[in-house]
Design a protein around this motif. Structure first.
Motif, PDB file in Angstrom:
ATOM      1  N   SER A   1      57.707   3.301  15.499  1.00 42.37           N
ATOM      2  CA  SER A   1      58.839   2.378  15.606  1.00 42.37           C
ATOM      3  C   SER A   1      60.146   3.139  15.856  1.00 42.37           C
ATOM      4  O   SER A   1      61.062   2.617  16.472  1.00 42.37           O
ATOM      5  N   ARG A   2      60.190   4.381  15.404  1.00 44.44           N
ATOM      6  CA  ARG A   2      61.415   5.165  15.612  1.00 44.44           C
ATOM      7  C   ARG A   2      61.572   5.541  17.093  1.00 44.44           C
ATOM      8  O   ARG A   2      62.644   5.467  17.659  1.00 44.44           O
ATOM      9  N   LYS A   3      60.453   5.937  17.688  1.00 42.73           N
ATOM     10  CA  LYS A   3      60.487   6.322  19.105  1.00 42.73           C
ATOM     11  C   LYS A   3      60.799   5.098  19.974  1.00 42.73           C
ATOM     12  O   LYS A   3      61.570   5.175  20.932  1.00 42.73           O
ATOM     13  N   GLU A   4      60.198   3.979  19.591  1.00 44.88           N
ATOM     14  CA  GLU A   4      60.429   2.732  20.316  1.00 44.88           C
ATOM     15  C   GLU A   4      61.926   2.379  20.283  1.00 44.88           C
ATOM     16  O   GLU A   4      62.538   2.029  21.294  1.00 44.88           O
ATOM     17  N   ALA A   5      62.531   2.514  19.077  1.00 42.19           N
ATOM     18  CA  ALA A   5      63.969   2.240  18.938  1.00 42.19           C
ATOM     19  C   ALA A   5      64.768   3.246  19.762  1.00 42.19           C
ATOM     20  O   ALA A   5      65.793   2.913  20.370  1.00 42.19           O
ATOM     21  N   GLY A   6      64.282   4.491  19.779  1.00 42.35           N
ATOM     22  CA  GLY A   6      64.969   5.526  20.555  1.00 42.35           C
ATOM     23  C   GLY A   6      65.018   5.185  22.036  1.00 42.35           C
ATOM     24  O   GLY A   6      66.024   5.417  22.714  1.00 42.35           O
ATOM     25  N   LEU A   7      63.922   4.617  22.565  1.00 43.70           N
ATOM     26  CA  LEU A   7      63.890   4.237  23.987  1.00 43.70           C
ATOM     27  C   LEU A   7      64.953   3.176  24.289  1.00 43.70           C
ATOM     28  O   LEU A   7      65.700   3.272  25.262  1.00 43.70           O
ATOM     29  N   LEU A   8      65.033   2.162  23.408  1.00 50.56           N
ATOM     30  CA  LEU A   8      66.016   1.093  23.631  1.00 50.56           C
ATOM     31  C   LEU A   8      67.437   1.655  23.550  1.00 50.56           C
ATOM     32  O   LEU A   8      68.295   1.339  24.376  1.00 50.56           O
ATOM     33  N   GLY A   9      67.674   2.519  22.537  1.00 51.99           N
ATOM     34  CA  GLY A   9      69.002   3.114  22.389  1.00 51.99           C
ATOM     35  C   GLY A   9      69.352   3.972  23.586  1.00 51.99           C
ATOM     36  O   GLY A   9      70.490   3.951  24.086  1.00 51.99           O
ATOM     37  N   ALA A  10      68.369   4.734  24.069  1.00 53.25           N
ATOM     38  CA  ALA A  10      68.613   5.641  25.191  1.00 53.25           C
ATOM     39  C   ALA A  10      69.011   4.859  26.439  1.00 53.25           C
ATOM     40  O   ALA A  10      69.965   5.213  27.149  1.00 53.25           O
ATOM     41  N   VAL A  11      68.296   3.755  26.714  1.00 55.63           N
ATOM     42  CA  VAL A  11      68.599   2.975  27.919  1.00 55.63           C
ATOM     43  C   VAL A  11      69.985   2.347  27.797  1.00 55.63           C
ATOM     44  O   VAL A  11      70.787   2.342  28.738  1.00 55.63           O
ATOM     45  N   THR A  12      70.294   1.834  26.596  1.00 56.37           N
ATOM     46  CA  THR A  12      71.618   1.211  26.392  1.00 56.37           C
ATOM     47  C   THR A  12      72.731   2.228  26.606  1.00 56.37           C
ATOM     48  O   THR A  12      73.739   1.953  27.275  1.00 56.37           O
ATOM     49  N   LEU A  13      72.548   3.427  26.042  1.00 60.03           N
ATOM     50  CA  LEU A  13      73.595   4.456  26.172  1.00 60.03           C
ATOM     51  C   LEU A  13      73.708   4.912  27.626  1.00 60.03           C
ATOM     52  O   LEU A  13      74.810   5.115  28.147  1.00 60.03           O
ATOM     53  N   THR A  14      72.558   5.048  28.303  1.00 57.54           N
ATOM     54  CA  THR A  14      72.609   5.481  29.706  1.00 57.54           C
ATOM     55  C   THR A  14      73.429   4.477  30.528  1.00 57.54           C
ATOM     56  O   THR A  14      74.232   4.846  31.385  1.00 57.54           O
ATOM     57  N   GLN A  15      73.229   3.199  30.250  1.00 62.43           N
ATOM     58  CA  GLN A  15      73.957   2.160  30.966  1.00 62.43           C
ATOM     59  C   GLN A  15      75.458   2.344  30.757  1.00 62.43           C
ATOM     60  O   GLN A  15      76.249   2.275  31.702  1.00 62.43           O
TER      61      GLN A  15
END
Length: 1869
Positions: free
Chosen positions: A1270-1284
């Motif tokens: 669940s941590r990695k999954e959250a990391g993916l969402l955070g990463a995409v949001t920050l990249t945007q």
């Protein structure tokens, strides 16, 4: 006290089983129900019958009455009942009204005090003259008097503020006395008196019911001496409280009695209350004969005119009686137990007796009494191991570690577990399960006495010598305790066992056991030698307890005289022997009396084996005894030398019988004619009696402090008056104070000793040990006890039979009348040296106690009141006083109702007084607690204001703040307030009722930040961390030093505010409409820095208008705030399932929710504002290392938990702009992203490209094992949001440069997870849907930025991969594969051949998940916008475009029939897209999974909230960027602090270095130049926050410079402030951190304000006009500074006080030269002065003593620094650099520099940074003794022009400030 128990049973109806008499025998403790007590207290009614405890056995009730037992059953309590017999109160008391009036008021002024003293002295002299010259010739005059009973009743009612209740004979009724009208029930006159629960009167008795006193001063002094050790202030403060209580008693006419240590109740915080000794009211003349057995002797001695100063007379008689065999071993040992305070029946503190035999053979084998039972059981090896291991742990912990790590051998003499095991047969099962082991295992308890004795490491209990019932079991499943077979019955065993205790073998060694258990072998080197170091005596515990090990004697105990083992009627055989060899043969005859023979053979038993070598030990002990007397001369211990076989026999009927006679031993020796020495028979010692007498006398004089003094008899008879009673009280107080001082020496005093006995003992002690009395208390004891007045004079007029008091006070002593409480408490009387802060401290503590409450509003009021008082205390307080007040402050900071307010109000003043080191030690933990604990902490936003954080930085030090607190402060941004472990599920959002005081302004940073901030806690109570992630591995640790920060908060940033803070909108959302959260506009109250304003603020204050501007997404979600904040109460997020259709229910929004949201919004806004301020203050490197790193980590936390993956609901059916709905996690991440983007605005694009993007690629990198948690999954969402976010702010050129990298490191790894057919998402399809939407949003954003052609070139792979799964799903269906359950055993991964020829592994368990994501709706939501964005090119890039088009059409047809008329207006973007493409998506309700099918339409009910699995991807992504022309691209405005050139190079290096890097690396990167001085730089000093520094120069000015980064390394900065008051060259500049003031010196000292530049004080060096040559400031908490002048005198001044503090002459010889340099140790305890001759002198600042002076160098001392660990670093013109340990003769290390002397140096951790005239920078190690520096660097001319004159290190930023002779200062890395 049997009479009291009897009358309580009769009149108060309490069962005698529920009563226990206290040790001092002056009251009874009762175990009663709380209801009974409540009736008594509240209803003022005496219940007919006190209820008996049901379900408890007598044993348990007796245990509950024991003092050491603290756990009492619910509903029950203990009380004290004090009773007085009316018949004993029939005497009359003379009322001295003048006395009562005289002391009613305090002396508020010195003149009033002196007037009172003069008046009192005059009256006393008149009375004395009357008594001497008038009374003998006149009949007695009638004085006003009343019966003692009436006087007492009146006084009690005044003191306790309640009236008497009467017990009538017939029935229980209440009839208060007539005085009661004046009394308010339950309001005692003084809080320092123990309050009364009730006053009761019957026909024969008076009862005073008091609450139970858990701990008394006696307990603190006896069992926890460390509590009061090393602090006279604590003792004085207790005394101050007692005097306040006595004053109140005396003013009400109540005598407090002969109080002792047991009468003062204390708690852990040392709050003390007095409990008067009421029993002393009973006929004061017959209580001597009434209660004491040996009183007749005392009275006889008194009548003879001899005061019994043979102290401890009872013990003295017992000791002599035992030695001579008149008292049995058992009785003597029981008396010693009683003296040590041991209580029968107390499981923790039961009396102990020795085990004397094991039970293996008939009558057992005797044990070795010279060793403790613990030692015999465990063995010497184990005890040595325990001692060594604890010693190592103690040393490793720096001497301050855990109590258990103090070196010790044994932990207890008799533990409670052992006690219960001994008595297991008679103890109820429940008690045993509670104490011994929780599960009932009767077979686990020792079954026989032999087993019991062998098992236990503890000593025996008296019951095994006296009580035959202890063996008989009350448990059916536990057999009786087996006794040895040689005993016929239990009674027989008791008889034999007792006889063994009294046997000769035991008696001759028993004194050794007494020494081990109660005597001198408990402490010091004797304890170590005997392996008898007891943990309780050495662990310095400060917690209060009422049991422990007590040392009664500090001298060897005398031996019992047993008489010789041979007949005195036969002459001994004397044989001359040449070799001094004695051959002993003992015949086999044995005396047998009563046919009982005790045998102990040396070789039989391991216990007896030591006896052979015991001669030496006995010799040694005897020698010690004689040495103690100071006698020379050899002696032999009278203990008989043991024969090879010792046989004792006895009839055990009487201990005084004649010893058994052995007359038949033959002594044979080898003789020669010449003759030899006379050999005496064994055990024959002619001088034995003399030695014993000497030892006994030594013991009595030194051990019991006993002597005899003559006294004259007096014949006068005076009626007792109240004044006599009051004087007796004062004398008792004096005795009590002396008992505190001599606590270790008075353990031998009986607990119920009379006042006269106590007085004679302390009088003796005070005379013989006067050096042990602290000097300030000498005068007090002399005044109260008249220690040095000769006896005949002191006792001349005293008749002990008829006098209440001990002696007559002199009428005038040292010019003062006899002491009384008012006089002693007066600030103008110096009898007791109370510090002047005591009255304020006393008031503070009373306020604290009176307002203790759990009510939050009250909590705030309380803290505010205390804050108003605390300055008056802290301005005069000493470290000892801080120890008293600190526990109160800490409890305020840890209690929930006061924690936030205590931190806000009290942290700053208390931390200032403590200094950074102690503030970190004591206040850090409560502060972390306040930040971490989210529940019910109101007004929390105060803790996140920039001014509070600035205080934290100043008072704790920058390093400590960054490493320990910053993490906790940043946590609030994501609503996860527990930085220790994010895995904790936090219950409930932070509740902030107090929003008044400040409504934070945030308009300077655009409105974009307020997006959905009100939801930022985003229901963190719903988090479900399946992977248990923790922050522990991510916390950065700081360097070793403690650095502090100046408060340059608002001032320095103002000039740059416009360019650095107002950086335009950071949001990609428009802010077209504004919605107010509350109905009224808030008032502007930004006065957070004015503490007073907090008092008036309340939660009705609304947010500022600037905060009310919100984004559309807030409008959309406002109607359902409960979805996030109260998930428990609503069904908003957890939908109800009914069959296949889902119905959504929504509760009405709650008003309290809205205020809660508003509070939450204020909290987040305040925190964001503070983070922005902090990132500007700390500079780019520290911001990057400490803030940005932590915020990036927090970003992942924003998306953990499946609730965070749901989409936010829409607000209205038709909004003017329908923005794409974000997921819940986006609301949480909003403040974090805003802060991250703010840093990028502040310091430029490098933050985005060099720090954020690498972290993103780390987040999305494929995980090991190809699994998602669940941590990695959250990391993916955070990463995409920050990249945007990042892409919006990247410039075109940068974006094109790094696009391949973004594609490779971010897009493709994310898409591989998204489209994976083998890796499932832990949170199911919803997480994948959210990620899918975010990815399409990100890709379309990039498409918008780069245009169609570039998309074709760069994003083809990404788009193909993104759309590939639609085809894969079709292929799966074609091949007929169905979804499988997770429970299947065999592998569910199948290979699927795709239409394009690839073979893909597919996990069948994921088919369901994939179907829910890659369906028609998703195709419609993603394919349409892309085809609009890039047009026909999509057909070339996406091979399966036909399939996607079909899916889109299917979905469109399903949606179109619904609501075609209400399409929202469409917006075109650049003419590239057609309107119809939008019109399909504008509908608010389209795109929900949770809809109901109606025919061929999807019917969505109005006002519903979407279900858990909705996708809501209803609008083309492009639309997200509509509405503001620059939302998909914004420029980072150029900031003055933007990183470029050298600053960028240095920053890039620094972000790769660990924060706890111990080494200083010098790269010679030039960062800044500071130009302004016209003369050479003489001194450079960075301020503690490292954001400013000071410089002094030859041009007679001091300048203050900012350390913020500007430009590319070539910029030249101007000073912020210039101080121009100096007349000569400024050679020193420093900061007084505690008061935040600057000290500079040019031969005279100037102290000035660092904010305004105004002079506060100047010092010119006195009248002599001796120039000052060196200056140093003291570290906090000290506010003083020291300076040395050319006459070699060291002076101290405190800028807050006039004149000099101290003046010390350092060197008397003229050759030492001038003081060149001063350095103060980091703890402020020593000052080092370096002279021009190379001489160094070390001075102790506390005493003014010169500790050491030594010639350190051959040349002039150039510079010195003092480091932690008592180290001194000095450099000299003789080219050497030396490191010294303060008191060691030789230097630890010495470095020689070949070319030039080191004239500038500074410290970084354990390294020395040096500079020479040749412009060389060297780095040396403090720890490494190698003669070479770690590195040397020659400064290049382009980086540094001129000659180096001074340097300073910025430890947190790892930079160097270098001053040159041309007036320029440069900052280099």
């Amino acid at each position: 006290m049997k009479w009291l128990v009897k009358s309580i049973k009769k009149e108060l109806c309490i069962d005698p089983n529920q009563l226990a008499v206290c040790e001092a025998e002056n009251h009874v403790v009762a175990f009663v129900s709380q209801k009974w007590l409540l009736n008594l207290r509240e209803r003022r009614a005496i219940p007919v019958q006190c209820p008996k405890p049901e379900g408890f056995s007598c044993v348990e009730i007796r245990t509950f009455l024991q003092r050491s037992v603290q756990k009492i059953p619910v509903g029950w309590t203990r009380i004290e009942i004090h009773g007085l017999r009316k018949r004993k109160l029939s005497y009359t008391v003379a009322l001295d009204n003048g006395f009562l009036q005289r002391h009613s008021g305090d002396s508020e002024s010195l003149i009033r005090f002196m007037h009172n003293v003069a008046q009192q002295n005059y009256k006393n002299m008149w009375k004395k003259a009357c008594r001497t010259y008038v009374k003998p010739y006149e009949s007695l005059t009638k004085v006003p008097s009343m019966q003692a009973l009436d006087a007492l009743k009146l006084s009690l009612q005044k003191v306790y503020g309640c009236s008497f209740m009467h017990i009538a004979k017939a029935s229980t009724s209440v009839s208060p006395t007539k005085e009661s009208a004046n009394f308010v029930v339950g309001s005692p006159s003084c809080p320092n008196i123990v309050p009364a629960d009730a006053l009761i009167e019957s026909d024969d008795m008076i009862y005073i019911i008091l609450p139970y006193m858990q701990y008394s001063l006696y307990d603190a002094v006896t069992f926890s001496p460390a509590k009061l050790a090393n602090s006279y202030a604590k003792v004085l403060f207790i005394l101050y409280n007692v005097l306040q209580a006595m004053k109140a008693c005396h003013q009400a006419g109540l005598s407090s009695g002969a109080i002792s240590l047991c009468n003062v109740a204390v708690d852990e915080k040392l709050c003390s209350q007095l409990r008067p000794n009421f029993i002393d009211y009973e006929s004061p003349f017959d209580n001597v004969t009434d209660s004491k057995d040996h009183s007749a002797d005392i009275v006889d001695q008194l009548k003879c005119g001899q005061l019994c100063t043979a102290c401890n007379s009872e013990l003295k008689e017992l000791v002599i009686g035992w030695i001579h065999g008149k008292i049995s071993n058992f009785d003597y040992l029981m008396y010693l137990n009683k003296l040590a305070g041991r209580r029968e029946g107390d499981p923790n503190y039961h009396p102990v007796l020795p085990w004397v035999v094991d039970f293996t053979t008939k009558n057992g084998r005797f044990r070795d009494l010279k060793k403790s039972k613990f030692r015999l059981n465990k063995g010497d090896k184990q005890l040595e191991f325990t001692y060594e291991m604890t010693k190592q742990a103690f040393v490793a912990g720096g001497g301050s570690s855990d109590h258990l790590h103090v070196p010790h051998h044994i932990s207890d003499v008799l533990s409670d577990i052992t006690y219960y095991v001994y008595k297991a047969r008679r103890t109820p099962k429940a008690v045993l399960c509670n104490h011994v082991r929780s599960q009932w295992e009767p077979n686990e308890y020792p079954a026989s006495m032999e087993r019991m004795q062998g098992w236990t490491p503890d000593e025996c209990i008296p019951e095994f010598y006296t009580d035959a019932t202890i063996f008989k079991s009350i448990h059916p499943d536990m057999p009786d305790l087996d006794i040895p077979s040689w005993c016929s019955s239990y009674e027989d065993f008791i008889h034999v066992h007792r006889a063994l205790l009294e046997s000769r073998d035991v008696s001759q060694d028993l004194h050794h056991w007494i020494d081990l258990t109660f005597g001198y072998k408990l402490t010091g080197k004797n304890a170590v030698k005997e392996k008898n170091v007891c943990l309780h005596l050495v662990d310095n515990h400060t917690n209060l307890t009422c049991y422990g090990v007590v040392q009664l004697f500090d001298q060897p105990h005398p031996k019992r005289l047993l008489g010789p083992g041979y007949s005195l009627f036969e002459a001994p055989n004397i044989v001359p022997s040449k070799h001094n060899i004695i051959e002993m043969t003992a015949c086999d005859d044995k005396d047998a009396v009563s046919s009982l023979v005790l045998e102990a053979t040396a070789c039989e038993s391991h216990w007896a084996s030591e006896k052979i070598s015991s001669v030496d030990e006995d010799l040694e002990q005897g020698t010690e005894a004689l040495d103690a007397l100071g006698s020379a001369g050899k002696n032999i211990e009278p203990a008989a030398m043991p024969s090879l076989q010792i046989t004792s026999a006895g009839n055990f009927s009487s201990e005084s019988r004649a010893p058994p006679v052995k007359s038949n031993r033959q002594y044979k020796g080898i003789s020669e004619e010449n003759g030899g020495k006379i050999v005496l028979p064994e055990g024959f010692n002619p001088i034995q009696a003399l030695e014993e007498l000497e030892k006994l006398d030594n013991f009595l004089v030194r051990g019991l402090h006993s002597t005899i003094l003559p006294v004259k008899e007096s014949q006068k008879k005076l009626p007792p008056s109240l004044l006599d009673f009051f004087e007796r009280d004062i004398q008792a107080l004096g005795v009590m104070i002396a008992e505190i001082l001599f606590a270790p020496k008075i353990h031998t005093m009986a607990p119920n000793a009379s006042l006269k006995e106590r007085y004679s003992l302390v009088r003796n002690l005070s005379r013989h040990h006067s050096k042990e009395i602290p000097t300030p208390l000498l005068q007090m004891l002399e005044s109260l006890l008249q220690i040095h007045t000769p006896d005949d004079k002191l006792f001349s007029g005293v008749n002990f039979e008829e006098e209440v008091k001990l002696f007559e006070f002199p009428h005038i002593f040292n010019g003062l009348p006899p002491p009384c409480p008012s006089q002693l408490l007066s600030p103008f009387c110096s009898t007791i040296p109370f510090p002047k802060y005591f009255p304020n401290l006393h008031k503070f503590i009373l306020t604290y106690q009176s307002r203790r409450t759990d009510d939050d509003s009250q909590g705030r009021e309380l803290v505010f009141q205390l804050w108003q008082q605390i300055d008056g205390i802290l301005c005069d307080i000493t470290p000892e006083g801080l120890e008293i007040i600190l526990p109160f402050v800490l409890s305020l900071m840890t209690e929930q109702s006061t924690a936030v307010y205590a931190a806000w109000y009290l942290f700053e003043p208390v931390a200032k007084a403590l200094g950074p080191k102690n503030a970190n030690k004591y206040l850090m933990k409560p502060l972390i607690g306040a930040y971490e604990n989210p529940s019910y902490l109101h007004g929390r936003f105060y803790l996140y204001t920039d001014c509070f954080v600035a205080q934290l930085i100043v008072r704790l030090g920058l390093q400590a703040f960054l490493s320990n607190l910053l993490n906790h402060v940043l946590q609030i941004l994501v609503g996860v307030e527990s930085s220790g472990d994010e895995g904790k599920l936090l219950s409930g959002a932070a509740e902030d009722e107090e929003s008044g005081g400040e409504s934070p302004v945030s308009c300077e940073f655009g409105e974009g930040r307020h997006n959905s901030v009100d939801r930022s806690s985003s229901s963190h109570e719903l988090l479900d961390y399946t992977s248990g992630v923790s922050f522990h591995d991510q916390v950065y640790l700081a360097e070793n030093e403690d650095f502090q920060s100046g408060l340059y908060v608002s001032d320095p940033l103002q000039p740059q505010e416009a360019e650095s803070l107002s950086l335009g909108r950071l949001s990609d959302k428009s802010s077209a409409s504004e919605v107010s959260l509350g109905d009224e506009k808030g008032t502007d109250n930004d006065s957070i820095k004015e503490k007073g304003s907090m008092k008036s603020g309340d939660s009705s204050q609304d947010l500022k208008q600037s905060e009310e501007s919100e984004e559309e997404e807030e409008q959309e979600c406002s109607p359902g705030p409960s979805e996030l904040t109260l998930p428990v109460n609503t069904d908003a997020s957890d939908t109800t399932l009914a069959g296949d259709s889902r119905e959504l229910e929504e509760d009405e929004p709650d008003l309290t929710n809205q205020t809660e949201e508003k509070e939450q919004k204020i909290l987040i806004d305040t925190a964001c504002k503070m983070v922005r301020w902090l990132s500007a203050k700390l500079g780019p490197t520290v911001t990057s290392r400490c803030i940005a790193r932590n915020l990036l980590r927090l970003l992942t936390s924003c998306y953990v938990g499946h609730q965070r993956h749901h989409f936010l609901p829409n607000m209205e059916e038709n909004s003017p702009l329908n923005v794409k709905r974000p997921v819940c996690g986006d609301q949480v991440s909003k403040p974090v992203l805003d802060c991250l983007m703010h840093m990028a605005h502040l310091y430029g694009e490098p933050f985005l490209t060099y720090q954020y993007l690498p972290y993103i690629s780390y987040l999305v990198a494929p995980s090991s094992g190809c699994r998602l948690n669940s941590r990695k999954e959250a990391g993916l969402l955070g990463a995409v949001t920050l990249t945007q976010k990042i892409i919006i702010y990247l410039s075109d050129t940068t974006l094109m440069d790094i696009l391949p990298k973004i594609n490779q490191d971010v897009l493709l790894p994310v898409l591989s997870f998204l489209t994976s057919t083998t890796v499932g998402f832990p949170s199911g399809p919803q997480a994948r849907v959210a990620l899918c939407v975010k990815c399409s949003s990100l890709i379309s954003l990039i498409c918008l930025r780069i245009g169609r052609e570039m998309v074709q070139q760069h994003l083809g792979d990404a788009l193909r991969l993104f759309f590939s799964n639609f085809t894969v799903l079709q292929d799966i269906h074609k091949q007929g594969l169905a979804a499988e359950n997770n429970n299947t055993v065999e592998s569910s991964v199948h290979s699927v051949v795709c239409s394009d020829g690839r073979t893909l592994p597919v996990d069948l368990t994921l088919i369901d998940e994939l179907e829910k994501v890659f369906n028609a709706e998703m195709a419609y939501a993603t394919f349409v916008p892309f085809s609009c964005l890039i047009g026909d090119v999509i057909a070339q890039l996406v091979p399966n475009h036909d399939l996607l088009w079909r899916l889109t059409m299917v979905y469109q047809e399903a949606v179109i029939p619904k609501d075609t008329d209400s399409r929202a207006q469409s917006f075109e973007y650049g003419g590239r897209m057609s309107a119809p493409a939008y019109s399909l998506e504008e509908d608010t309700h389209s795109g929900t999974f949770g809809s109901v099918m109606v025919g061929n339409r999807i019917q969505v009910p109005k006002d519903t909230q979407p279900t858990t699995l909705r996708s809501s991807c209803h609008s083309p992504i492009v639309e997200n960027f509509q509405g503001d022309e620059n939302t998909f691209k914004q420029d980072l405005q150029r900031s003055a602090h933007g990183l470029c050139g050298n600053w960028l190079a240095y920053w890039q290096y620094e972000i790769g270095v660990s924060q706890q890097e111990p080494h200083f690396y010098f790269h010679q990167i030039k960062l800044q130049s500071f130009v302004g001085h016209s003369g050479a730089i003489k001194c450079v000093k960075p301020l503690s926050g490292e954001d400013f520094f000071l410089s002094g120069s030859k041009d007679k000015t001091v300048r203050l410079w900012p350390l913020y980064n500007y430009g590319d390394g070539t910029r030249e900065l101007d000073p912020r402030l210039t101080y121009t008051e100096h007349k000569k060259t400024v050679f020193y500049v420093g900061q007084l951190e505690s008061v935040q003031q600057i000290v500079s010196c040019d031969g005279g000292v100037c102290i000035w304000d660092q904010y305004t530049g105004k002079t506060i004080r100047t010092y010119e060096g006195g009248d002599t006009k001796v120039p000052i040559t060196a200056v140093a400031t003291m570290p906090p908490p000290y506010c003083s500074m020291t300076f040395g002048s050319s006459d070699s005198v060291l002076r101290f001044i405190d800028p807050r006080k006039p004149g000099l503090q101290h003046e010390f002459k350092l060197a008397s010889n003229v050759n030492a030269g001038l003081i060149r340099y001063l350095a103060v140790s980091p703890n402020g305890r020593s000052v080092v002065a370096g002279y021009s001759s190379g001489f160094i002198i070390l001075l102790d600042t506390r005493t003014g003593l010169v500790l050491r002076g030594w010639p350190a160098h051959e040349g002039d001392i150039l510079q010195m620094k003092a480091a932690d660990g008592n180290l001194i670093v000095s450099s000299s013109s003789d080219h050497s650099l030396s490191v010294w340990k303060e008191l060691e003769q030789k230097p630890l290390h010495q470095f020689k520099s070949n070319s030039d002397p080191i004239h500038a140096l500074d410290l970084y951790g354990s390294e020395i940074i040096t500079g020479t005239v040749a412009n060389k920078i060297g780095i040396y190690s403090l720890l490494d003794s190698s003669a070479q520096p770690n590195s040397t660097t020659k400064l290049s001319s382009e980086n540094f022009k001129g000659t180096l004159t001074n340097l300073a290190v910025l430890p947190t930023k790892r930079l160097l400030l270098l001053g040159s002779d041309n007036g320029v200062i440069r900052l280099l890395a």
